[in-house]
Each structure stands twice: as structure tokens, then as C-alpha cells.
Write a protein that holds these residues in place. Sequence first.
Motif, PDB file in Angstrom:
ATOM      1  N   SER A  52       0.841  -1.193   0.000  1.00 33.16           N
ATOM      2  CA  SER A  52       0.000   0.000   0.000  1.00 33.16           C
ATOM      3  C   SER A  52       0.879   1.247   0.000  1.00 33.16           C
ATOM      4  CB  SER A  52      -0.944   0.014   1.210  1.00 33.16           C
ATOM      5  OG  SER A  52      -0.220   0.112   2.415  1.00 33.16           O
ATOM      6  N   TYR A  53       0.371   2.311  -0.587  1.00 31.77           N
ATOM      7  CA  TYR A  53       1.126   3.549  -0.757  1.00 31.77           C
ATOM      8  C   TYR A  53       0.245   4.733  -0.372  1.00 31.77           C
ATOM      9  CZ  TYR A  53       4.295   0.544  -3.349  1.00 31.77           C
ATOM     10  OH  TYR A  53       5.163  -0.464  -3.691  1.00 31.77           O
ATOM     11  N   LEU A  54       0.842   5.672   0.323  1.00 27.49           N
ATOM     12  CA  LEU A  54       0.124   6.892   0.673  1.00 27.49           C
ATOM     13  C   LEU A  54       0.451   7.954  -0.370  1.00 27.49           C
ATOM     14  CD1 LEU A  54      -1.664   8.455   2.676  1.00 27.49           C
ATOM     15  CD2 LEU A  54       0.431   9.173   3.859  1.00 27.49           C
ATOM     16  N   LEU A  55      -0.553   8.354  -1.136  1.00 30.53           N
ATOM     17  CA  LEU A  55      -0.388   9.407  -2.127  1.00 30.53           C
ATOM     18  C   LEU A  55      -0.774  10.740  -1.495  1.00 30.53           C
ATOM     19  CD1 LEU A  55      -1.908   7.749  -5.335  1.00 30.53           C
ATOM     20  CD2 LEU A  55       0.411   7.548  -4.389  1.00 30.53           C
ATOM     21  N   ARG A  56       0.153  11.666  -1.535  1.00 24.32           N
ATOM     22  CA  ARG A  56      -0.103  13.015  -1.014  1.00 24.32           C
ATOM     23  C   ARG A  56      -0.362  13.911  -2.228  1.00 24.32           C
ATOM     24  NH1 ARG A  56       1.366  13.537   4.348  1.00 24.32           N
ATOM     25  NH2 ARG A  56       2.629  11.874   5.271  1.00 24.32           N
ATOM     26  N   ILE A  57      -1.636  14.136  -2.513  1.00 25.75           N
ATOM     27  CA  ILE A  57      -2.053  14.803  -3.742  1.00 25.75           C
ATOM     28  C   ILE A  57      -2.310  16.278  -3.453  1.00 25.75           C
ATOM     29  CG2 ILE A  57      -3.710  14.753  -5.645  1.00 25.75           C
ATOM     30  CD1 ILE A  57      -4.374  11.844  -4.668  1.00 25.75           C
ATOM     31  N   ILE A  58      -1.679  17.146  -4.228  1.00 20.38           N
ATOM     32  CA  ILE A  58      -1.767  18.595  -4.027  1.00 20.38           C
ATOM     33  C   ILE A  58      -2.188  19.245  -5.336  1.00 20.38           C
ATOM     34  CG2 ILE A  58      -0.465  20.686  -3.438  1.00 20.38           C
ATOM     35  CD1 ILE A  58       1.529  18.775  -1.947  1.00 20.38           C
ATOM     36  N   ASN A  59      -3.225  20.065  -5.285  1.00 19.41           N
ATOM     37  CA  ASN A  59      -3.585  20.837  -6.472  1.00 19.41           C
ATOM     38  C   ASN A  59      -2.888  22.186  -6.397  1.00 19.41           C
ATOM     39  OD1 ASN A  59      -4.639  22.262  -8.614  1.00 19.41           O
ATOM     40  ND2 ASN A  59      -6.734  21.572  -8.303  1.00 19.41           N
ATOM     41  N   ALA A  60      -1.768  22.286  -7.111  1.00 19.93           N
ATOM     42  CA  ALA A  60      -0.979  23.521  -7.151  1.00 19.93           C
ATOM     43  C   ALA A  60      -1.296  24.354  -8.391  1.00 19.93           C
ATOM     44  CB  ALA A  60       0.512  23.180  -7.122  1.00 19.93           C
ATOM     45  N   ALA A  61      -2.340  23.976  -9.121  1.00 15.16           N
ATOM     46  CA  ALA A  61      -2.665  24.678 -10.359  1.00 15.16           C
ATOM     47  C   ALA A  61      -3.115  26.105 -10.072  1.00 15.16           C
ATOM     48  CB  ALA A  61      -3.753  23.937 -11.120  1.00 15.16           C
ATOM     49  N   LEU A  62      -2.903  26.948 -11.051  1.00 15.39           N
ATOM     50  CA  LEU A  62      -3.303  28.343 -10.928  1.00 15.39           C
ATOM     51  C   LEU A  62      -4.815  28.483 -10.982  1.00 15.39           C
ATOM     52  CD1 LEU A  62      -1.146  30.610 -10.718  1.00 15.39           C
ATOM     53  CD2 LEU A  62      -1.733  31.243 -13.054  1.00 15.39           C
ATOM     54  N   ASN A  63      -5.447  27.809 -11.947  1.00 10.94           N
ATOM     55  CA  ASN A  63      -6.862  28.080 -12.202  1.00 10.94           C
ATOM     56  C   ASN A  63      -7.735  26.848 -12.395  1.00 10.94           C
ATOM     57  OD1 ASN A  63      -6.424  30.942 -12.274  1.00 10.94           O
ATOM     58  ND2 ASN A  63      -5.612  30.737 -14.344  1.00 10.94           N
ATOM     59  N   SER A  64      -7.175  25.646 -12.341  1.00 13.68           N
ATOM     60  CA  SER A  64      -7.946  24.452 -12.707  1.00 13.68           C
ATOM     61  C   SER A  64      -8.273  23.581 -11.507  1.00 13.68           C
ATOM     62  CB  SER A  64      -7.165  23.606 -13.726  1.00 13.68           C
ATOM     63  OG  SER A  64      -7.006  24.295 -14.944  1.00 13.68           O
ATOM     64  N   GLN A  65      -9.568  23.264 -11.376  1.00 13.51           N
ATOM     65  CA  GLN A  65      -9.957  22.163 -10.508  1.00 13.51           C
ATOM     66  C   GLN A  65      -9.755  20.869 -11.303  1.00 13.51           C
ATOM     67  OE1 GLN A  65     -13.353  22.526  -7.891  1.00 13.51           O
ATOM     68  NE2 GLN A  65     -13.855  24.522  -8.775  1.00 13.51           N
ATOM     69  N   PHE A  66      -9.547  19.758 -10.592  1.00 13.60           N
ATOM     70  CA  PHE A  66      -9.222  18.511 -11.276  1.00 13.60           C
ATOM     71  C   PHE A  66     -10.085  17.352 -10.812  1.00 13.60           C
ATOM     72  CE2 PHE A  66      -4.892  20.532 -11.549  1.00 13.60           C
ATOM     73  CZ  PHE A  66      -4.851  20.623 -12.932  1.00 13.60           C
ATOM     74  N   PHE A  67     -10.307  16.428 -11.748  1.00 18.94           N
ATOM     75  CA  PHE A  67     -10.668  15.057 -11.421  1.00 18.94           C
ATOM     76  C   PHE A  67      -9.382  14.237 -11.514  1.00 18.94           C
ATOM     77  CE2 PHE A  67     -14.967  16.194 -13.244  1.00 18.94           C
ATOM     78  CZ  PHE A  67     -15.639  16.123 -12.036  1.00 18.94           C
ATOM     79  N   PHE A  68      -9.133  13.393 -10.494  1.00 19.08           N
ATOM     80  CA  PHE A  68      -7.917  12.585 -10.433  1.00 19.08           C
ATOM     81  C   PHE A  68      -8.324  11.121 -10.347  1.00 19.08           C
ATOM     82  CE2 PHE A  68      -4.679  10.325  -7.991  1.00 19.08           C
ATOM     83  CZ  PHE A  68      -3.500  10.717  -8.613  1.00 19.08           C
ATOM     84  N   LYS A  69      -7.760  10.289 -11.249  1.00 21.83           N
ATOM     85  CA  LYS A  69      -8.096   8.872 -11.261  1.00 21.83           C
ATOM     86  C   LYS A  69      -6.867   8.037 -11.607  1.00 21.83           C
ATOM     87  CE  LYS A  69     -11.951   7.184 -12.546  1.00 21.83           C
ATOM     88  NZ  LYS A  69     -13.163   6.677 -13.236  1.00 21.83           N
ATOM     89  N   ILE A  70      -6.878   6.779 -11.169  1.00 23.83           N
ATOM     90  CA  ILE A  70      -5.855   5.814 -11.546  1.00 23.83           C
ATOM     91  C   ILE A  70      -6.572   4.595 -12.119  1.00 23.83           C
ATOM     92  CG2 ILE A  70      -3.932   4.377 -10.789  1.00 23.83           C
ATOM     93  CD1 ILE A  70      -3.461   6.310  -8.502  1.00 23.83           C
ATOM     94  N   ALA A  71      -6.226   4.239 -13.327  1.00 22.03           N
ATOM     95  CA  ALA A  71      -6.888   3.106 -13.985  1.00 22.03           C
ATOM     96  C   ALA A  71      -6.731   1.835 -13.157  1.00 22.03           C
ATOM     97  CB  ALA A  71      -6.300   2.906 -15.378  1.00 22.03           C
ATOM     98  N   GLY A  72      -7.807   1.091 -13.022  1.00 25.39           N
ATOM     99  CA  GLY A  72      -7.747  -0.219 -12.387  1.00 25.39           C
ATOM    100  C   GLY A  72      -7.574  -0.208 -10.880  1.00 25.39           C
ATOM    101  N   HIS A  73      -7.716   0.935 -10.233  1.00 26.49           N
ATOM    102  CA  HIS A  73      -7.470   1.020  -8.792  1.00 26.49           C
ATOM    103  C   HIS A  73      -8.508   1.904  -8.103  1.00 26.49           C
ATOM    104  CE1 HIS A  73      -3.586  -0.258 -10.411  1.00 26.49           C
ATOM    105  NE2 HIS A  73      -3.294  -0.727  -9.210  1.00 26.49           N
ATOM    106  N   THR A  74      -8.789   1.548  -6.864  1.00 27.05           N
ATOM    107  CA  THR A  74      -9.620   2.374  -5.993  1.00 27.05           C
ATOM    108  C   THR A  74      -8.728   3.005  -4.935  1.00 27.05           C
ATOM    109  OG1 THR A  74     -11.591   1.011  -6.328  1.00 27.05           O
ATOM    110  CG2 THR A  74     -11.536   2.368  -4.347  1.00 27.05           C
ATOM    111  N   LEU A  75      -9.022   4.232  -4.595  1.00 30.38           N
ATOM    112  CA  LEU A  75      -8.268   4.951  -3.576  1.00 30.38           C
ATOM    113  C   LEU A  75      -9.112   5.089  -2.311  1.00 30.38           C
ATOM    114  CD1 LEU A  75      -6.926   7.770  -5.913  1.00 30.38           C
ATOM    115  CD2 LEU A  75      -5.595   5.852  -5.011  1.00 30.38           C
ATOM    116  N   THR A  76      -8.439   5.189  -1.163  1.00 32.65           N
ATOM    117  CA  THR A  76      -9.129   5.428   0.101  1.00 32.65           C
ATOM    118  C   THR A  76      -8.633   6.749   0.681  1.00 32.65           C
ATOM    119  OG1 THR A  76      -9.329   3.055   0.543  1.00 32.65           O
ATOM    120  CG2 THR A  76      -9.646   4.551   2.399  1.00 32.65           C
ATOM    121  N   VAL A  77      -9.486   7.758   0.684  1.00 31.79           N
ATOM    122  CA  VAL A  77      -9.118   9.067   1.225  1.00 31.79           C
ATOM    123  C   VAL A  77      -9.035   8.981   2.741  1.00 31.79           C
ATOM    124  CG1 VAL A  77      -9.834  11.474   1.459  1.00 31.79           C
ATOM    125  CG2 VAL A  77     -10.179  10.283  -0.705  1.00 31.79           C
ATOM    126  N   VAL A  78      -7.910   9.446   3.301  1.00 34.93           N
ATOM    127  CA  VAL A  78      -7.721   9.399   4.762  1.00 34.93           C
ATOM    128  C   VAL A  78      -7.451  10.782   5.345  1.00 34.93           C
ATOM    129  CG1 VAL A  78      -6.951   6.989   4.822  1.00 34.93           C
ATOM    130  CG2 VAL A  78      -5.273   8.823   4.446  1.00 34.93           C
TER     131      VAL A  78
END
Length: 566
Positions: A218-244
Motif C-alpha cells: 500500500s502507498y500513501l499518495l499526497r495529492i496537491i492541487n498547485a494549479a493556478l486556475n484548474s480544478q481537477f478530477f484525479f483517477k488511476i486506472a484499475g485502482h480504488t483509492l481510500t481518502v484518509v
Amino acid sequence: MARAAFFLVCFFFVFFGFFADAAVVEQTFEVGNLTVRRLCKSKIITAVNGEYPGPTINAREGDTVVIYVINHSPYNITIHWHGIFQRLTPWADGPNFITQCPIQPGHSYTYKFNIIGQEGTLWWHAHVSVLRTTVYGALIIQPRAGPLGYPFPIPYKEAVILLGEWWDADVVNLENLALASGGAFNNSDALTINGRPGDLYPCSKKHTYKLVVEQGKSYLLRIINAALNSQFFFKIAGHTLTVVAADASYTTPFPTDTIAIAPGQTIDALLHADSHPSNYYISALTYASSPAIPFDNTTTLAILSYTNSPTTTTPPLMPSLPSFNDTPTAHHFYSNLTALLLPQTQSLPLSISDRMFITFGLSLTPCSSDQPQCQGFALSANMNNVSFRFPTNISLLEAHFNGVEGVYTRDFPDRPPLVFDYTNPNVNAVGTSLQLSEKGTKVKRLRFNSTVEIVLQNTAVLASDSHPIHLHGFNFYVLAQGFGNYNHTEAVEKFNLWNPQVRNTIAVPVGGWAVIRFWADNPGIWFMHCHLDVHLPLGLGMAFEVENGPTPSSTLPPPPPDLPRC
């Protein structure tokens, strides 16, 4: 009494180092020019320590962070430590002309602050102009006990995922042209993951981030939206994520295959490498909440690669992506996160001393003398019909501390001046009366330790959009969010008073509203603004002036001697 005791404990931690094993984390940030190649072209950008994205700061709860910023760039610079409370250190918060004057070229400033009562993923970025396009990086706060202190299973490894944007043109020039003409800012030319556009862009196959995993780990992904103006949808093919965790606050574990994340927000998610050994695309595409506003409709890709995946020329598996305007998916994600209740968790205020109803969105203001290419009216933005005007000769915090008059006024309105059908697109057919806003530098004054409830109401004036609203100096509780005009009788039935999610940045639903609460227990001047940088210079912001408390531990200290001067 409990609140005062909590603040007193924080004071002792800050000034007397009661954590015996607390460390001092020191780092030098040299801001300067860097030549990088993206999308078949070489370009000079502003960067820290010759890195894009910038260096990651690793600290533990209780540590003191000292960052020496030396400005070798041709631009004024400040650095904001996004999400850090800055208790009794507001001089280190960083927003330009709010808590400091900028660090001018050839000058330096030392940011020093303590990390008290915070764990998780935050980040840092430039808070001048649009320089955070390339001047940003992660700020990781481990529990005092390290990963053993996680309230979830310890991951095998951790990875930082920084989502961003890329422009072929010079972004400072683009902003200057937009402001001079009173018009809109250009869309980005590409989206990025850890500064790399990925396979779908020209000349970018070698500029693709790869995350290598082992099956069964298992891996802890630390996801940061550093974009100037864009909101994002984030996905990984074939995998489910658990937000903690969200915005460095733990959440009840939330399984999902799609993450929605707005500029300024962070998400910690556990990835279980339990799929067939192969290669899978990690994707981020824009969530464009408003059909009337142009957006970057490209997709950035990274690769999730299993160590024992067979050698093959077959392309990685692509995830099934939501539509750009899939508001139901975004709202489902944003509204279903809840806080993980822990013994040390700060309590939700139930008794409210200050109630505010803040409308916000786009507007128009008459062209000014410093907009030579503007004709008639310029695009602006506002909160409660006040388009925020930044000071130019002194910061708000310095004016507050030194009692300098004439820099700002304490009359930011608790309610909009006019009640109307806020989210009805037909408001634009009425004429220009609803579209005009006034310029002003107005703050809302709060007593120390007061409790504040704010209804954040989006409007459809000029265009309806989902605005990420960021509050400096505090976390806040999200009680409820929904669509249409806020109706208190209906909304209060939806209030989560048990385990509401805790945030420092909230994506208020497009054509909708959100209700937040916070304790005003941090003296100083604290900015609240839209984290779409295209809207910040247009005036979508305001500030809170929190008074000193009754004790030395709740009194704003003087500025450091090297605080930049205007």
C-alpha cells in the motif's frame, strides 16, 4: 476557558520549546531563473533552488521551520505556507501586501514558524502575481511519532503528487496584458503531474512521471492541487483509492475511484497495489464547472508501473474519465468527506458570536488610469459587492500593528447590499446594476476567541463558477453545502454538527453555497480569497482583523527585524 487554555499551551510550545525532541528544520530557498523544456520548447521560468516543482519540506508536528528566502529573480516575491496556522507568527504567512511587503530582487527574508497541532499534507507557493505557476512545492508534516502515529494502516511507501499547469508564454506578461485591458487571463497550454505533462502532449513522452509499486503493498499518495486556475478530477486506472485526510486533517476513510480537488486543496489517499501486474495511467483532467468559461480541456498523464509487470509495448491502461462538467461526481466527493474524530481534535463551535452571509463572483468596475487598453468597464470580482483593492505602500498587518490610519477600513459588510436571485443566470439580463462592484480595502473585525459562521453564496453574475475559497490562519468546519440560493430553514436540517470535514480551502458548488464555522483564536490580519489566481487580482477576497486576546500568549508580537520594506 478550554479555548484559552489551548492557546496558552500553544504559546508555551512556540516560545519555550516544550517538545524536548522537537527539531529545527532549516532550508534555503534561492529564487531565480531556470531554463526548462516542455512541449517542444525551452523556456525561462522562476523556480526555487533550480527545481521545478520546488523542494519538499519535511517536518514533524512540534518542529520549528526556518526558511531563508533569497530573491535572485527579476520579480518581487513572497512565499505562503498554505494551511499553516502561523499562531503568533503571522509575519511569516506570506500573502503580498496582506502580512508583508514583497521581497524585492536582490533582497532576502527569513520565514520562521512553529508547527503546532497539525499533521498531514500541506504545501508552499509564491503569493505574488502569478508566480506560483512554477514556484511551489510540498510541505509534509509527520506525526510526532512518525508513521506510527497515523490513524490508518502504515503504508509501505509515500509519494507526493503535485498537480499543476503549464503555459508556453510568459505568465507574468499574460497577467499584465489581462489587467491592462480589463479582460480575461489565457488558459494554460498543458496540465502537469509533478511538473511533467505526460504522454498525450507533443514532445512529452520523456516528460512523464512514473510511480513504481510492488504488488500487494500500500502507498500513501499526497495529492496537491498547485494549479493556478484548474480544478481537477484525479483517477488511476484499475485502482480504488481510500481518502484518509484532506487539507492536513484526518477524514473517516472514504473509498472512491475519482477524487475532485480544487486549487489549494490537498488529499491524502491510500493506494492498494492489488491489480494485475501491468502499467496503468494516472490521470488528471479539468473539472470545468461553468460552460460559459473557457478552460484547458487537455488531460495530463503519469504512469503507475508494477515492478513485476511483463515487458510489453502495449500502452498503459487508461481510466474511464468523467466528463469535464460532471458536477454530480464533484459534489458527491466534496460533500461526502467527514472528519475522523480523535481525542485531540478541536471541537466544533456550537454557539456563534458572528454570522456573515457573503456573496461572491465576477463583476465589472470602471476602467482605471492604469488600464490603458481598457474600454469602459474592466472585469473584476467581489465579495458582498466589494472588489478588494490591495495596498501598495504598506501591508495590512503592519498598518494594523502600528495603528496606521487610511490603509483599510473596518466596514466589510456582513451581508450583501442587495438581495436578489443569486444563482439565476437571468440576473445578467436585468442590466448592469447587479454587475457593478465598488473597489475597497475593507476588513471584518473580530474579537479574540469569537466564533464565526459564514454562508458562502456563489452568484451567477456574468458567469457561474465553482470558486475555491481559502482562509489563511485557520481551519474551518464545513457544516453543509448545496445548490441554488441558500435557505436557512432547509439547510440547517443538513448541518453536520457531529463530524464535519475540516478544511482550509473549500470548493463552493457552482451555482450553490456552503456553510463554514471557525474559532477566531489567532490574532492578526488573515486573508480569505478565491484560490483561482485569475480571480485574485480582480478583487475576489477580503480580510479578517482578529484582535489581541487578554494575555501575552494571545497578543500579536512585533515584526522580525528583517521584514521586507516597500
